[in-house]
Design an enzyme around this catalytic site. Structure first.
Site, PDB file in Angstrom:
ATOM      1  N   GLN A 111       0.679  -1.943  -0.076  1.00 41.60           N
ATOM      2  CA  GLN A 111       0.013  -0.012  -0.219  1.00 41.60           C
ATOM      3  C   GLN A 111       1.085   1.155  -0.135  1.00 41.60           C
ATOM      4  O   GLN A 111       0.170   2.471  -0.262  1.00 41.60           O
ATOM      5  CB  GLN A 111      -1.039  -0.001   1.326  1.00 41.60           C
ATOM      6  CG  GLN A 111      -1.725  -1.146   0.777  1.00 41.60           C
ATOM      7  CD  GLN A 111      -2.386  -1.517   2.652  1.00 41.60           C
ATOM      8  OE1 GLN A 111      -3.460  -0.618   2.722  1.00 41.60           O
ATOM      9  NE2 GLN A 111      -1.677  -1.879   3.462  1.00 41.60           N
ATOM     10  N   ILE A 113       3.772   3.964  -1.452  1.00 40.26           N
ATOM     11  CA  ILE A 113       3.765   4.643  -2.054  1.00 40.26           C
ATOM     12  C   ILE A 113       5.087   5.215  -2.082  1.00 40.26           C
ATOM     13  O   ILE A 113       5.712   5.934  -2.869  1.00 40.26           O
ATOM     14  CB  ILE A 113       3.203   5.723  -1.961  1.00 40.26           C
ATOM     15  CG1 ILE A 113       3.142   7.320  -0.911  1.00 40.26           C
ATOM     16  CG2 ILE A 113       1.299   5.727  -2.477  1.00 40.26           C
ATOM     17  CD1 ILE A 113       2.737   8.414  -1.391  1.00 40.26           C
ATOM     18  N   ASP A 114       6.709   4.602  -2.173  1.00 41.09           N
ATOM     19  CA  ASP A 114       8.004   5.199  -1.109  1.00 41.09           C
ATOM     20  C   ASP A 114       8.603   3.852  -1.808  1.00 41.09           C
ATOM     21  O   ASP A 114      10.176   5.290  -2.356  1.00 41.09           O
ATOM     22  CB  ASP A 114       8.363   4.641  -0.270  1.00 41.09           C
ATOM     23  CG  ASP A 114       7.898   3.521   0.904  1.00 41.09           C
ATOM     24  OD1 ASP A 114       7.936   2.558   0.442  1.00 41.09           O
ATOM     25  OD2 ASP A 114       7.811   3.681   1.802  1.00 41.09           O
ATOM     26  N   HIS A 129      -1.523   1.629  -4.467  1.00 40.09           N
ATOM     27  CA  HIS A 129      -2.088   3.055  -4.058  1.00 40.09           C
ATOM     28  C   HIS A 129      -1.077   3.544  -5.136  1.00 40.09           C
ATOM     29  O   HIS A 129      -0.429   4.935  -4.454  1.00 40.09           O
ATOM     30  CB  HIS A 129      -1.683   2.856  -2.628  1.00 40.09           C
ATOM     31  CG  HIS A 129      -3.223   2.504  -1.808  1.00 40.09           C
ATOM     32  ND1 HIS A 129      -3.049   2.679  -0.513  1.00 40.09           N
ATOM     33  CD2 HIS A 129      -4.021   2.253  -2.347  1.00 40.09           C
ATOM     34  CE1 HIS A 129      -3.922   1.951  -0.336  1.00 40.09           C
ATOM     35  NE2 HIS A 129      -4.374   1.628  -1.192  1.00 40.09           N
ATOM     36  N   THR A 221       0.561  -2.773   8.418  1.00 39.52           N
ATOM     37  CA  THR A 221      -1.372  -2.390   8.263  1.00 39.52           C
ATOM     38  C   THR A 221      -2.008  -2.828   8.918  1.00 39.52           C
ATOM     39  O   THR A 221      -2.255  -3.928   9.926  1.00 39.52           O
ATOM     40  CB  THR A 221      -1.529  -2.667   6.642  1.00 39.52           C
ATOM     41  OG1 THR A 221      -2.743  -1.850   6.527  1.00 39.52           O
ATOM     42  CG2 THR A 221      -1.298  -4.399   6.710  1.00 39.52           C
ATOM     43  N   PRO A 247       3.530  -4.555  16.068  1.00 42.20           N
ATOM     44  CA  PRO A 247       3.596  -4.270  17.211  1.00 42.20           C
ATOM     45  C   PRO A 247       2.059  -4.552  18.128  1.00 42.20           C
ATOM     46  O   PRO A 247       1.897  -4.797  19.215  1.00 42.20           O
ATOM     47  CB  PRO A 247       4.149  -2.674  16.919  1.00 42.20           C
ATOM     48  CG  PRO A 247       4.692  -2.757  16.272  1.00 42.20           C
ATOM     49  CD  PRO A 247       3.840  -3.549  15.044  1.00 42.20           C
TER      50      PRO A 247
HETATM   51  P1  NAD Z   1      -1.663   2.969   8.805  1.00 47.93           P
HETATM   52  O1  NAD Z   1      -1.224   4.368   9.182  1.00 47.93           O
HETATM   53  O2  NAD Z   1      -3.047   2.152   8.799  1.00 47.93           O
HETATM   54  O3  NAD Z   1      -0.714   1.043   9.863  1.00 47.93           O
HETATM   55  C1  NAD Z   1       0.151   1.878  10.464  1.00 47.93           C
HETATM   56  C2  NAD Z   1       1.023  -0.099  11.287  1.00 47.93           C
HETATM   57  O4  NAD Z   1       1.226  -0.005  10.877  1.00 47.93           O
HETATM   58  C3  NAD Z   1      -0.218  -0.044  12.589  1.00 47.93           C
HETATM   59  O5  NAD Z   1      -1.151  -1.037  12.806  1.00 47.93           O
HETATM   60  C4  NAD Z   1       0.874   0.152  12.663  1.00 47.93           C
HETATM   61  O6  NAD Z   1       0.779  -0.683  14.130  1.00 47.93           O
HETATM   62  C5  NAD Z   1       2.280   0.030  12.714  1.00 47.93           C
HETATM   63  N1  NAD Z   1       3.401  -0.036  12.912  1.00 47.93           N
HETATM   64  C6  NAD Z   1       4.001   0.564  13.570  1.00 47.93           C
HETATM   65  N2  NAD Z   1       5.508   0.399  13.449  1.00 47.93           N
HETATM   66  C7  NAD Z   1       5.659  -0.702  13.282  1.00 47.93           C
HETATM   67  C8  NAD Z   1       6.666  -1.629  12.724  1.00 47.93           C
HETATM   68  N3  NAD Z   1       8.170  -0.854  12.868  1.00 47.93           N
HETATM   69  N4  NAD Z   1       6.866  -2.664  12.281  1.00 47.93           N
HETATM   70  C9  NAD Z   1       5.624  -2.782  11.887  1.00 47.93           C
HETATM   71  N5  NAD Z   1       4.365  -2.460  12.362  1.00 47.93           N
HETATM   72  C10 NAD Z   1       4.486  -1.557  12.488  1.00 47.93           C
HETATM   73  O7  NAD Z   1      -0.779   1.901   7.621  1.00 47.93           O
HETATM   74  P2  NAD Z   1      -1.513   1.353   6.532  1.00 47.93           P
HETATM   75  O8  NAD Z   1      -2.740   0.420   7.092  1.00 47.93           O
HETATM   76  O9  NAD Z   1      -0.234   0.988   5.380  1.00 47.93           O
HETATM   77  O10 NAD Z   1      -2.980   2.693   5.537  1.00 47.93           O
HETATM   78  C11 NAD Z   1      -2.181   4.187   5.340  1.00 47.93           C
HETATM   79  C12 NAD Z   1      -2.295   4.915   4.171  1.00 47.93           C
HETATM   80  O11 NAD Z   1      -1.562   5.872   4.180  1.00 47.93           O
HETATM   81  C13 NAD Z   1      -1.691   3.382   3.392  1.00 47.93           C
HETATM   82  O12 NAD Z   1      -2.632   3.272   2.310  1.00 47.93           O
HETATM   83  C14 NAD Z   1      -0.285   3.787   2.582  1.00 47.93           C
HETATM   84  O13 NAD Z   1      -0.524   3.917   0.890  1.00 47.93           O
HETATM   85  C15 NAD Z   1      -0.349   5.554   3.272  1.00 47.93           C
HETATM   86  N6  NAD Z   1       0.727   5.761   3.021  1.00 47.93           N
HETATM   87  C16 NAD Z   1       1.850   4.934   2.708  1.00 47.93           C
HETATM   88  C17 NAD Z   1       3.153   5.130   3.648  1.00 47.93           C
HETATM   89  C18 NAD Z   1       4.699   4.878   2.843  1.00 47.93           C
HETATM   90  O14 NAD Z   1       4.749   4.837   1.425  1.00 47.93           O
HETATM   91  N7  NAD Z   1       5.702   5.011   3.656  1.00 47.93           N
HETATM   92  C19 NAD Z   1       3.154   6.189   4.422  1.00 47.93           C
HETATM   93  C20 NAD Z   1       2.283   6.340   5.923  1.00 47.93           C
HETATM   94  C21 NAD Z   1       0.588   6.182   4.943  1.00 47.93           C
END
Ligand code: NAD
Length: 273
Positions: A111, A113-114, A129, A221, A247
């Protein structure tokens, strides 16, 4: 009653046994896997949506309207999104998933976008996404790909714009390689914002992979974003085992509690050495 240490070991052993038997593995990842690369998740305490509510910032239309009246706010939002991704590199969690492919057929559905799974060497990666490193034209077609250095230049321009008078012009010029508006010409990051359709062909390929896998690792996620959250349900309905890495507790056949940068290398080593 088993101690927490024994329960943890048992969960890892179970997950490792399923992975050794599997013919096709899918890693379904979310923002949490990139958290240890310095990219904030959206829903954690420091999450982006707390500062920038999605109804104002997560739709291209409302962002454009906002730019005309509050260019500083738009510049700050874009900085919050772009800066961490411009500076990021894969962490041990991304690298461990890439290494899974040496042992079992592994597809990544993300999901995020990085672009960090690709940088770690995973293939194929279905970006349901989209990607912040891809720019789409008016019809959604890919017009250009960007590097992290390109993103870093945009970040520099945005920071500078905040020190200038007549901000709007400076903000628009800074983001021009990624986001452009004009008569008959529009370009935007090829990312799925609220109200957009899922990215194709990645979404169709992701659905097919989810239905065909024996094991799905559900990593970092919250499962709150639909229809992405449907993929583990679909996989389980076809008989796949679900292994959650998070976590926080997540519904799955097995939950490996912890940060993905620690849990995934441990699981890799336990499974295939
Ligand atoms: P979310 O922000 O809803 O949830 C993040 C999840 O990651 C939580 O369940 C949390 O407990 C868990 N988490 C936090 N730190 C962690 C770690 N070190 N190791 C493992 N798990 C960890 O994220 P989502 O479910 O991906 O939904 C958010 C939406 O936002 C997605 O659609 C995504 O496209 C987008 N998004 C993308 C990025 C990116 O590209 N890096 C960053 C932020 C959001």
């Amino acid at each position: 009653m088993s101690s927490p240490v024994n329960a943890r070991e048992a969960s890892f052993e179970t997950a490792a046994a399923w992975l050794r038997q599997a013919k096709r593995v899918v890693a379904f990842t979310g923002a949490g896997i990139s958290q240890e690369s310095g990219i904030p998740t959206f829903r954690d305490d420091a999450g982006l949506w707390r500062e920038f509510p999605p109804d104002r910032f997560a739709r291209v239309g409302s962002l454009v309207k906002l730019a005309a009246t509050e260019p500083d706010e738009v510049a700050r939002f874009l900085l919050a999104v772009l800066d961490p991704i411009a500076a990021a590199s894969p962490n041990p969690g991304h690298r461990a998933l890439a290494a899974f492919a040496s042992h079992v057929r592994t597809e990544v559905i993300t999901q995020n976008i990085d672009g960090l799974h690709q940088d770690a060497g995973s293939h194929p990666v279905h970006q349901i996404h989209g990607s912040l490193l891809e720019v789409a034209g008016a019809g959604g077609e890919l017009v250009r790909t960007l590097t992290r250095a390109d993103l870093a230049r945009i970040v520099k321009g945005l920071r500078k714009s905040l020190t200038r008078r007549f901000r709007l012009g400076h903000v628009l010029s800074a983001v021009h390689p990624l986001l452009g508006f004009g008569s008959g010409f529009v370009q935007r990051p090829r990312v799925v914002l609220f109200g957009d359709a899922m990215a194709e062909p990645d979404w169709s390929r992701a659905q097919a992979a989810a239905r065909a896998c024996d094991v799905m690792l559900v990593v970092g996620t919250s499962g709150e974003v639909w229809p992405a959250s449907q993929l583990p349900t679909d996989a389980a309905a076809r008989g796949a085992r679900l292994i959650a890495v998070n976590p926080d507790e997540v519904e799955a056949d097995v939950w490996l509690r912890g940060r993905s940068g620690e849990v995934l290398p441990e699981l890799l080593a336990l499974t295939w050495t």
